[in-house]
Design a protein around this motif. Structure first.
Motif, PDB file in Angstrom:
ATOM      1  N   GLU A  96       3.799   8.005  -9.705  1.00  0.00           N
ATOM      2  CA  GLU A  96       3.945   7.244  -8.463  1.00  0.00           C
ATOM      3  C   GLU A  96       4.341   8.140  -7.295  1.00  0.00           C
ATOM      4  OE1 GLU A  96       4.960   4.523 -11.923  1.00  0.00           O
ATOM      5  OE2 GLU A  96       5.418   6.568 -11.299  1.00  0.00           O
ATOM      6  N   THR A  97       5.111   9.175  -7.593  1.00  0.00           N
ATOM      7  CA  THR A  97       5.576  10.064  -6.533  1.00  0.00           C
ATOM      8  C   THR A  97       4.420  10.896  -5.977  1.00  0.00           C
ATOM      9  OG1 THR A  97       7.719  10.142  -7.642  1.00  0.00           O
ATOM     10  CG2 THR A  97       7.343  11.780  -5.930  1.00  0.00           C
ATOM     11  N   GLU A  98       3.371  11.102  -6.768  1.00  0.00           N
ATOM     12  CA  GLU A  98       2.186  11.786  -6.252  1.00  0.00           C
ATOM     13  C   GLU A  98       1.570  10.977  -5.114  1.00  0.00           C
ATOM     14  OE1 GLU A  98      -0.369  12.333  -9.625  1.00  0.00           O
ATOM     15  OE2 GLU A  98       0.581  14.233 -10.168  1.00  0.00           O
ATOM     16  N   THR A 267       7.500   0.503  11.092  1.00  0.00           N
ATOM     17  CA  THR A 267       7.905   0.569   9.684  1.00  0.00           C
ATOM     18  C   THR A 267       6.893  -0.183   8.835  1.00  0.00           C
ATOM     19  OG1 THR A 267       9.337  -1.367   9.948  1.00  0.00           O
ATOM     20  CG2 THR A 267      10.360   0.808  10.180  1.00  0.00           C
ATOM     21  N   GLU A 268       6.704   0.335   7.619  1.00  0.00           N
ATOM     22  CA  GLU A 268       5.644  -0.224   6.777  1.00  0.00           C
ATOM     23  C   GLU A 268       5.964  -0.002   5.297  1.00  0.00           C
ATOM     24  OE1 GLU A 268       0.773   0.335   6.212  1.00  0.00           O
ATOM     25  OE2 GLU A 268       1.885   1.522   7.694  1.00  0.00           O
ATOM     26  N   VAL A 269       5.670  -1.017   4.503  1.00  0.00           N
ATOM     27  CA  VAL A 269       5.767  -0.909   3.045  1.00  0.00           C
ATOM     28  C   VAL A 269       4.357  -0.713   2.501  1.00  0.00           C
ATOM     29  CG1 VAL A 269       6.390  -2.070   0.893  1.00  0.00           C
ATOM     30  CG2 VAL A 269       7.783  -2.421   2.951  1.00  0.00           C
ATOM     31  N   LYS A 270       4.183   0.266   1.632  1.00  0.00           N
ATOM     32  CA  LYS A 270       2.872   0.480   1.016  1.00  0.00           C
ATOM     33  C   LYS A 270       2.967   0.289  -0.499  1.00  0.00           C
ATOM     34  CE  LYS A 270       0.581   3.484   4.403  1.00  0.00           C
ATOM     35  NZ  LYS A 270      -0.585   2.581   4.609  1.00  0.00           N
ATOM     36  N   LEU A 271       1.910  -0.277  -1.047  1.00  0.00           N
ATOM     37  CA  LEU A 271       1.846  -0.523  -2.482  1.00  0.00           C
ATOM     38  C   LEU A 271       1.266   0.688  -3.203  1.00  0.00           C
ATOM     39  CD1 LEU A 271       0.392  -4.159  -2.472  1.00  0.00           C
ATOM     40  CD2 LEU A 271       2.789  -3.431  -2.275  1.00  0.00           C
ATOM     41  N   ASP A 272       1.704   0.893  -4.451  1.00  0.00           N
ATOM     42  CA  ASP A 272       1.120   1.976  -5.246  1.00  0.00           C
ATOM     43  C   ASP A 272      -0.155   1.472  -5.915  1.00  0.00           C
ATOM     44  OD1 ASP A 272       1.838   0.446  -7.458  1.00  0.00           O
ATOM     45  OD2 ASP A 272       3.448   1.791  -8.100  1.00  0.00           O
ATOM     46  N   ILE A 273      -0.757   2.305  -6.731  1.00  0.00           N
ATOM     47  CA  ILE A 273      -2.038   1.971  -7.353  1.00  0.00           C
ATOM     48  C   ILE A 273      -1.931   0.765  -8.285  1.00  0.00           C
ATOM     49  CG2 ILE A 273      -1.790   3.477  -9.376  1.00  0.00           C
ATOM     50  CD1 ILE A 273      -4.766   4.253  -8.947  1.00  0.00           C
ATOM     51  N   MET A 279       6.680   2.414  -1.807  1.00  0.00           N
ATOM     52  CA  MET A 279       6.830   3.393  -0.732  1.00  0.00           C
ATOM     53  C   MET A 279       7.111   2.695   0.585  1.00  0.00           C
ATOM     54  SD  MET A 279       3.517   5.626  -1.899  1.00  0.00           S
ATOM     55  CE  MET A 279       2.718   4.101  -2.439  1.00  0.00           C
ATOM     56  N   VAL A 280       8.034   3.258   1.359  1.00  0.00           N
ATOM     57  CA  VAL A 280       8.382   2.700   2.665  1.00  0.00           C
ATOM     58  C   VAL A 280       8.331   3.821   3.702  1.00  0.00           C
ATOM     59  CG1 VAL A 280      10.105   1.447   4.007  1.00  0.00           C
ATOM     60  CG2 VAL A 280       9.891   1.005   1.551  1.00  0.00           C
TER      61      VAL A 280
END
Length: 289
Positions: A96-98, A267-273, A279-280
């Motif tokens: 996820e950190t990638e 500001t934005e929240v992003k979803l992982d795969i 991620m924020v």
């Protein structure tokens, strides 16, 4: 003793699955002991397995079954196509950190194009984020901090081995950069975010073998975010990026914390795969001069 490499892998996978573990760990360990890639492994399936390889492989399977992470047995974890040494003093880099790194590189291009920027990785652990950012975009001047001297030693070793230009410093979150009045265009962090109350629910290989300093974020999981975000205005430049990894379900709360401290930022929240809010980001104009 199994006769072939395939038989050895089948035994190990079944053994781990029967214990409630993951059979993929057997493949990772076999690749490690054979020193081959996955394609080569499949080509070798019907080859006899050597006694010394079997003995070492079986020993590691039994040790892993007791809870020791595969990465600690191998001594490394792959991250962004590079091998990072890990041990009990650093968090094992997660896939996820990638994705966090990918977004930081994208934002950097969007915000700064080809300009040289100054980047700080807070709580760097093995150095995976800082080193990867440095290697992927040489125009970035990357620094990294951690409160753990043991972690910093691992990070410095990884940077040296990967020929990455990263400067490392000891710091409790942003305290050292604040004292030195340093300012950065990009601040990125994957801080501890697991609530203390979830200690007993963690898998044994995480709970008993990864550093609690890198896992737990206070009673509710937000302690480090509150401290880090409160200190941010003292180290960021007027325009830039803040990128934080969070635990699933923590995205909106961390976004609100960022918005309160950096009201001018987007500001934005992003979803992982996997579709989880992991991620924020705060970007653009971060504060007034």
């Amino acid at each position: 003793m199994p006769k072939t490499i395939h038989e050895a892998l089948r035994w190990a996978s079944s053994f781990l699955v029967d214990l409630g573990g993951e059979g993929t760990a057997a493949e990772w360990l076999l690749l490690h002991h054979l020193e081959v890639n996955r394609t080569k492994l499949f080509m070798m399936f019907h080859d006899p397995i050597k006694q010394d390889v079997w003995d070492a492989f079986r020993k590691d399977i039994l040790t892993h079954a007791e809870g020791v992470p595969v990465q600690h047995l191998m001594g490394y974890q792959e991250f962004y196509g590079r091998r990072f040494h890990v041990n009990q003093y650093v968090l094992i880099p997660r896939p996820e950190t990638e994705e966090l790194v990918q977004h930081v590189l994208h934002f950097k291009t969007e915000l700064f194009h080809d300009q040289s920027v100054e980047v700080l990785d807070v709580g760097c652990g093995s150095g995976a984020i800082a080193i990867t950012l440095s290697k992927e975009d040489a125009s970035q001047k990357v620094e990294a901090v951690d409160i753990s001297l043991e972690a910093l030693n691992i990070a410095k070793s990884n940077a040296a081995e990967l020929a990455a230009k990263v400067d490392f410093f000891e710091s409790d979150l942003l305290q050292t950069p604040l004292k030195e009045n340093k300012k950065y265009d990009i601040v990125v962090s994957n801080p501890p975010y697991i609530p203390l109350g979830e200690h007993d629910e963690l898998a044994v290989h995480v709970r008993d073998h990864e550093p609690h300093l890198a896992l737990f974020g206070g009673q509710d999981g937000y302690e480090l975010y509150r401290r880090l975000i409160k200190e941010l205005p003292g180290v960021i430049k007027k325009t830039g990026l803040v990128a934080l990894e969070v635990g699933a379900g923590q995205g909106e709360t961390v976004r609100q914390l960022l918005q309160e401290v950096l009201p001018q930022a987007t500001t934005e929240v992003k979803l992982d795969i996997s579709g989880k809010d992991r991620m924020v980001f705060a970007y653009g104009t971060l504060k007034e001069e």
